[in-house]
Scaffold this motif. Structure first.
Motif, PDB file in Angstrom:
ATOM      1  N   ALA A  37       0.851  -1.193   0.000  1.00 13.05           N
ATOM      2  CA  ALA A  37       0.000   0.000   0.000  1.00 13.05           C
ATOM      3  C   ALA A  37       0.890   1.248   0.000  1.00 13.05           C
ATOM      4  O   ALA A  37       1.701   1.442   0.906  1.00 13.05           O
ATOM      5  CB  ALA A  37      -0.909  -0.002   1.223  1.00 13.05           C
ATOM      6  N   ASP A  38       0.765   2.059  -1.028  1.00 14.67           N
ATOM      7  CA  ASP A  38       1.602   3.247  -1.180  1.00 14.67           C
ATOM      8  C   ASP A  38       0.732   4.372  -1.711  1.00 14.67           C
ATOM      9  O   ASP A  38       0.457   4.445  -2.909  1.00 14.67           O
ATOM     10  CB  ASP A  38       2.763   2.941  -2.132  1.00 14.67           C
ATOM     11  N   GLU A  39       0.314   5.261  -0.820  1.00 17.49           N
ATOM     12  CA  GLU A  39      -0.587   6.346  -1.200  1.00 17.49           C
ATOM     13  C   GLU A  39       0.148   7.627  -1.543  1.00 17.49           C
ATOM     14  O   GLU A  39      -0.466   8.619  -1.928  1.00 17.49           O
ATOM     15  CB  GLU A  39      -1.576   6.617  -0.055  1.00 17.49           C
TER      16      GLU A  39
END
Length: 318
Positions: free
Chosen positions: A170-172
């Motif tokens: 998860a990389d926002e």
């Protein structure tokens, strides 16, 4: 949902990768080094156009900063190998005209060849309406090379094994990079061989990427800069000392951190934002580096940009 339409021509875009973390273990008996890596796809792209044809064709064009003379156009090219794997899996000829437009530097540690292999898998599958399951495409990608599965998936992901076992992270955040390629390539086997000579007592278990992954999730550029790691940087710089000088130069120009990408020789610099990246790029360009590229990440894996909208921005479905 994938469309069941079968277009005559499909253009697929695939991104370059950088290794935010590349931990290398001692070579196994089969010669492979176990890896723990964190990939990120960044906005430097090759476009692969596939058309159904009567015979197989492979052609290549490069942007001005890409040296293509060393790229084979025979059966050893990853695009040709991808086509052969799909044909064998489906048990029938799939003659295709494949045209590659390269903007990813060659032999630079950015996995441009892997990107082309991934894009060809997607392009032939869509052009011929094969509807190959995603898990099968990923298996074929792993057969092609360690970086090819990630080129299908894109984003930011943990790679283990030889790098071919890929789990998305998860990389926002949006991260900004400056990439400085080198017109003289650096052989990946040579760099790994030098790693073995420099570190004869290397641990068989590669260093963990946990701290790096936590930094990615935090979205904080300074924290990420502190955790960037590449076990191949020391051998690459020992073979090519000018790469170490370039890292120092970029950091002095304001980059948060400079890093060899993969086995090199491309050097990438993490910056604190878009403006910071442009300032570092201008400084390095003014210092005489003729090719300085600015890109952000993460971006999508191999995806159709013309001909069929069945594969979304996230690369291989799921």
């Amino acid at each position: 949902m994938r469309s069941h339409a079968t277009p005559a021509s499909v253009r697929v875009r695939a991104a370059a990768k950088v290794n935010l973390h590349l931990g290398v273990g001692a070579a196994r008996e089969d010669g492979f080094h176990p890896l723990t890596t964190v990939y990120q796809a960044i906005g430097l792209f090759d476009d692969v156009t596939v058309e159904r044809s009567d015979v197989d064709r492979l052609e290549l064009h490069g942007e001005s900063w890409v040296e293509t003379s060393s790229i084979p156009l025979d059966a050893t090219n990853l695009a040709a190998r991808a086509a052969a794997l799909l044909s064998a899996h489906h048990g029938r000829p799939l003659p295709s005209s494949v045209s590659i437009r390269k903007a990813i530097p060659v032999a630079g540690g950015l996995a441009g060849g892997s990107a082309d292999g991934a894009a060809t898998l997607v392009g032939i599958d869509r052009a011929w309406g094969l509807e190959t399951p995603d898990e099968v495409l990923l298996e074929m990608a792993a057969d092609l090379g360690s970086d090819v599965p990630f080129a299908l998936i894109g984003g930011t992901a943990l790679g283990t094994g030889r790098g071919e076992l890929v789990d998305p992270i998860a990389d926002e955040a949006t991260w900004w990079w400056v990439a400085v390629p080198n017109r003289v390539g650096l052989s990946t086997p040579q760099v790994y061989g030098h790693f073995d000579r420099l570190f004869p007592d290397a641990d068989p278990v590669p260093p963990s990427a946990d701290a790096l992954i936590e930094a990615v999730v935090s979205g904080e550029p300074v924290r990420l800069a502190r955790t960037l790691h590449n076990d191949l940087q020391a051998p690459a710089v020992d073979l090519r000392p000018e790469l170490g000088e370039l890292i120092d130069q970029g950091e002095a120009a304001g980059a948060l951190r400079g890093l060899i990408s993969g086995s090199g020789p491309t050097v990438v610099f993490l910056c604190d934002g878009a403006d910071g990246a442009r300032e570092v790029a201008a400084e390095l360009g003014g210092a005489g580096h003729d090719v300085v590229l600015v890109a952000n990440g993460p971006v999508a894996g191999a995806h159709v940009v013309h001909g069929l909208a069945g594969l979304g921005e996230g690369g291989v479905d799921g």
